[in-house]
Structure formats: structure tokens, C-alpha cells
Design a protein around this motif. Sequence first.
Motif, mmCIF file in Angstrom:
data_model
loop_
_atom_site.group_PDB
_atom_site.id
_atom_site.type_symbol
_atom_site.label_atom_id
_atom_site.label_comp_id
_atom_site.label_asym_id
_atom_site.label_seq_id
_atom_site.Cartn_x
_atom_site.Cartn_y
_atom_site.Cartn_z
ATOM 1 N N ILE A 53 -74.445 18.145 -7.164
ATOM 2 C CA ILE A 53 -73.185 17.614 -7.705
ATOM 3 C C ILE A 53 -73.193 16.097 -7.551
ATOM 4 C CG2 ILE A 53 -70.659 17.568 -7.511
ATOM 5 C CD1 ILE A 53 -70.770 20.334 -6.283
ATOM 6 N N VAL A 54 -72.798 15.408 -8.616
ATOM 7 C CA VAL A 54 -72.619 13.969 -8.549
ATOM 8 C C VAL A 54 -71.171 13.669 -8.918
ATOM 9 C CG1 VAL A 54 -73.356 13.582 -10.938
ATOM 10 C CG2 VAL A 54 -73.509 11.725 -9.298
ATOM 11 N N GLN A 55 -70.571 12.703 -8.221
ATOM 12 C CA GLN A 55 -69.180 12.343 -8.474
ATOM 13 C C GLN A 55 -69.072 10.877 -8.845
ATOM 14 O OE1 GLN A 55 -67.278 13.714 -4.754
ATOM 15 N NE2 GLN A 55 -66.546 15.482 -5.875
ATOM 16 N N SER A 56 -68.003 10.552 -9.557
ATOM 17 C CA SER A 56 -67.748 9.165 -9.926
ATOM 18 C C SER A 56 -66.244 8.972 -10.053
ATOM 19 C CB SER A 56 -68.442 8.815 -11.247
ATOM 20 O OG SER A 56 -68.428 7.416 -11.470
ATOM 21 N N MET A 57 -65.803 7.726 -10.069
ATOM 22 C CA MET A 57 -64.382 7.422 -10.182
ATOM 23 C C MET A 57 -64.123 6.448 -11.317
ATOM 24 S SD MET A 57 -63.422 7.173 -6.153
ATOM 25 C CE MET A 57 -65.130 6.898 -5.693
ATOM 26 N N VAL A 58 -63.044 6.709 -12.045
ATOM 27 C CA VAL A 58 -62.625 5.871 -13.167
ATOM 28 C C VAL A 58 -61.146 5.571 -12.987
ATOM 29 C CG1 VAL A 58 -62.297 5.812 -15.680
ATOM 30 C CG2 VAL A 58 -64.348 6.853 -14.724
ATOM 31 N N GLU A 59 -60.723 4.403 -13.387
ATOM 32 C CA GLU A 59 -59.314 4.058 -13.269
ATOM 33 C C GLU A 59 -58.447 4.879 -14.215
ATOM 34 O OE1 GLU A 59 -59.457 -0.608 -11.868
ATOM 35 O OE2 GLU A 59 -59.240 -0.147 -13.988
ATOM 36 N N ILE A 60 -57.291 5.300 -13.738
ATOM 37 C CA ILE A 60 -56.306 5.939 -14.605
ATOM 38 C C ILE A 60 -55.928 4.933 -15.699
ATOM 39 C CG2 ILE A 60 -53.950 6.847 -14.741
ATOM 40 C CD1 ILE A 60 -54.261 7.773 -11.832
ATOM 41 N N GLY A 61 -55.972 5.370 -16.926
ATOM 42 C CA GLY A 61 -55.653 4.469 -18.035
ATOM 43 C C GLY A 61 -56.870 3.914 -18.747
ATOM 44 N N SER A 62 -58.054 4.056 -18.141
ATOM 45 C CA SER A 62 -59.292 3.611 -18.803
ATOM 46 C C SER A 62 -59.770 4.728 -19.724
ATOM 47 C CB SER A 62 -60.368 3.277 -17.764
ATOM 48 O OG SER A 62 -59.986 2.185 -16.972
ATOM 49 N N LEU A 63 -59.042 4.928 -20.820
ATOM 50 C CA LEU A 63 -59.250 6.097 -21.671
ATOM 51 C C LEU A 63 -60.636 6.123 -22.298
ATOM 52 C CD1 LEU A 63 -55.761 6.288 -23.421
ATOM 53 C CD2 LEU A 63 -56.566 7.520 -21.407
ATOM 54 N N GLU A 64 -61.101 4.974 -22.766
ATOM 55 C CA GLU A 64 -62.413 4.927 -23.416
ATOM 56 C C GLU A 64 -63.527 5.287 -22.435
ATOM 57 O OE1 GLU A 64 -65.119 1.676 -25.842
ATOM 58 O OE2 GLU A 64 -62.942 1.455 -25.864
ATOM 59 N N THR A 65 -63.436 4.746 -21.215
ATOM 60 C CA THR A 65 -64.440 5.040 -20.190
ATOM 61 C C THR A 65 -64.391 6.511 -19.794
ATOM 62 O OG1 THR A 65 -64.230 2.794 -19.329
ATOM 63 C CG2 THR A 65 -65.283 4.412 -17.893
ATOM 64 N N GLY A 118 -52.659 -3.465 -11.779
ATOM 65 C CA GLY A 118 -51.910 -3.048 -12.959
ATOM 66 C C GLY A 118 -52.322 -1.692 -13.504
ATOM 67 N N ARG A 119 -53.065 -0.915 -12.718
ATOM 68 C CA ARG A 119 -53.467 0.440 -13.092
ATOM 69 C C ARG A 119 -52.889 1.408 -12.066
ATOM 70 N NH1 ARG A 119 -58.361 -0.220 -16.273
ATOM 71 N NH2 ARG A 119 -57.738 -1.737 -17.861
ATOM 72 N N ALA A 120 -52.566 2.618 -12.517
ATOM 73 C CA ALA A 120 -51.830 3.555 -11.656
ATOM 74 C C ALA A 120 -52.636 4.090 -10.492
ATOM 75 C CB ALA A 120 -51.294 4.725 -12.490
ATOM 76 N N GLY A 121 -53.960 4.090 -10.619
ATOM 77 C CA GLY A 121 -54.804 4.644 -9.554
ATOM 78 C C GLY A 121 -56.146 5.065 -10.110
ATOM 79 N N LEU A 122 -56.709 6.152 -9.552
ATOM 80 C CA LEU A 122 -58.070 6.544 -9.889
ATOM 81 C C LEU A 122 -58.167 8.019 -10.276
ATOM 82 C CD1 LEU A 122 -59.838 4.771 -6.896
ATOM 83 C CD2 LEU A 122 -59.879 4.010 -9.278
ATOM 84 N N VAL A 123 -59.169 8.322 -11.087
ATOM 85 C CA VAL A 123 -59.506 9.692 -11.476
ATOM 86 C C VAL A 123 -60.869 10.009 -10.858
ATOM 87 C CG1 VAL A 123 -59.963 11.286 -13.374
ATOM 88 C CG2 VAL A 123 -58.307 9.430 -13.682
ATOM 89 N N LEU A 124 -60.968 11.145 -10.171
ATOM 90 C CA LEU A 124 -62.246 11.594 -9.608
ATOM 91 C C LEU A 124 -62.896 12.555 -10.606
ATOM 92 C CD1 LEU A 124 -64.208 11.725 -7.166
ATOM 93 C CD2 LEU A 124 -62.892 13.702 -6.370
ATOM 94 N N LEU A 125 -64.167 12.280 -10.935
ATOM 95 C CA LEU A 125 -64.915 13.100 -11.879
ATOM 96 C C LEU A 125 -66.123 13.716 -11.181
ATOM 97 C CD1 LEU A 125 -64.969 10.433 -14.722
ATOM 98 C CD2 LEU A 125 -63.527 12.467 -14.690
ATOM 99 N N ALA A 126 -66.566 14.850 -11.662
ATOM 100 C CA ALA A 126 -67.742 15.495 -11.072
ATOM 101 C C ALA A 126 -68.630 16.064 -12.162
ATOM 102 C CB ALA A 126 -67.315 16.620 -10.116
ATOM 103 N N PHE A 127 -69.932 16.054 -11.872
ATOM 104 C CA PHE A 127 -70.931 16.603 -12.794
ATOM 105 C C PHE A 127 -71.855 17.504 -11.980
ATOM 106 C CE2 PHE A 127 -75.114 16.509 -14.799
ATOM 107 C CZ PHE A 127 -74.824 16.722 -16.142
ATOM 108 N N GLU A 128 -71.947 18.758 -12.381
ATOM 109 C CA GLU A 128 -72.836 19.698 -11.693
ATOM 110 C C GLU A 128 -74.109 19.858 -12.494
ATOM 111 O OE1 GLU A 128 -71.131 23.353 -10.290
ATOM 112 O OE2 GLU A 128 -69.124 22.474 -10.134
ATOM 113 N N PHE A 129 -75.256 19.863 -11.795
ATOM 114 C CA PHE A 129 -76.535 19.931 -12.500
ATOM 115 C C PHE A 129 -77.517 20.822 -11.748
ATOM 116 C CE2 PHE A 129 -76.461 16.407 -9.599
ATOM 117 C CZ PHE A 129 -77.708 16.370 -9.022
#
Length: 207
Positions: free
Chosen positions: A159-171, A196-207
Amino acid sequence: MSIKIKKAQSTDSPFLAQMILQSSRADKQFGMFDLIFGHLGDSGTLASIEKLIKADVKNQCHFSNFLIAEIDGENVGSLCSYEPRIATTQSFLDALNEIGCSDGHKIFLEIQEACDFELNTRTLVFDYMEELEGYMDVGILKSLMQKSLLTARLKGYRIVQSMVEIGSLETLLYYKKLGFKEVKQKECEIYREKFGRAGLVLLAFEF
């Protein structure tokens, strides 16, 4: 257009600093490293990030954690992958001390404590996955990710995880296109106040 993936060396620090700063700003006027280094402007912040990249303390920004994509001899993209049990918050603070920037500790820790997801130390983290403008949509990030996952599998990660800002829709859409799934969101008042961003989104990829 042939994409070559290579392991980063200390001599790649100017390019890596550029990618780290670009990633941390995420289309904002300033990001985490601008705060840590006290708004030194682009040149001063990049110089400070370069010191982190080459520090003796192996923090998350250390060049040894990076792969670089190259096209026709030019560096065009980066991907940092690190193990959170090794590249810890403390190692990052130790690296800041090493380069003479202990003033950045307070604001970093405030944001870290408020917005931390408490990542599982048995997962790998992807960060600073960036490409130069003009080279988007040619498969650079996908190539970097595939190479990094091969190495991760050999180390026993699934499993690999990453974080993206809430509101960074394109990313966020791009990460999902690569196969990442949203795990949770965390809204943080201090993050909204500073960036000026609400916070973070945690993402995960299982391989």
C-alpha cells in the motif's frame, strides 16, 4: 518521446528544490516551506530546501528518496517515496536544526499536529510528485510511479499513501486516474488560516 527514470543524486538538488517548492505551493501563493523558512522569497526558499535535500540527516526531502524523470537529457519530473517509520517528523526537525533553521519548528509542528493522519508505518508515502509545465500528459508521473512501485514491492510494501489539499480538484482527479482512492479527509482550521485551503485528503493505492 522517451522517458528515462533515474535515481536522484545530490547534484540534482536545484531541480528537486524546484519540484518540492512547486508541490508544496500547489497553485497557491505560498506553501509550507515558505512558512518554515520565513518568507525568504523564491531564491532564499529554494536555497534552504536544497540544504535539506543534501542534509546528513535523512529527512523526507533527502535526495536519496527521489526518482527523477528525464527526457532528452533534461530533468522533467520527480517523485519522492519514503518510509514514515524512517523519515519521521523528528528526522525532519533534526534536519532543520542541522541547516540552522530551528525557527521553523513551531509552525511546522502546529500544522502537523492539527492535520496529521497518523499514517500506518507499514505503508509507503508518495510526495512531491511533480512535472515541469510543458511536459504534462505525456506519461511522466505514471512512469515515475510504476518504477517506484517495483522497488516498493521488493521491500514488501503493498500500500502506498499520499496527501492532497482539499480543493485541489485537478490534482485529486489526476491521482484517482492513476488508481488512488480517497481514504479520509481532515479539515484543519490552522491550515485554512495559513494557506486558504480547508485541509487535506488522504489517498491510498494498493498494488
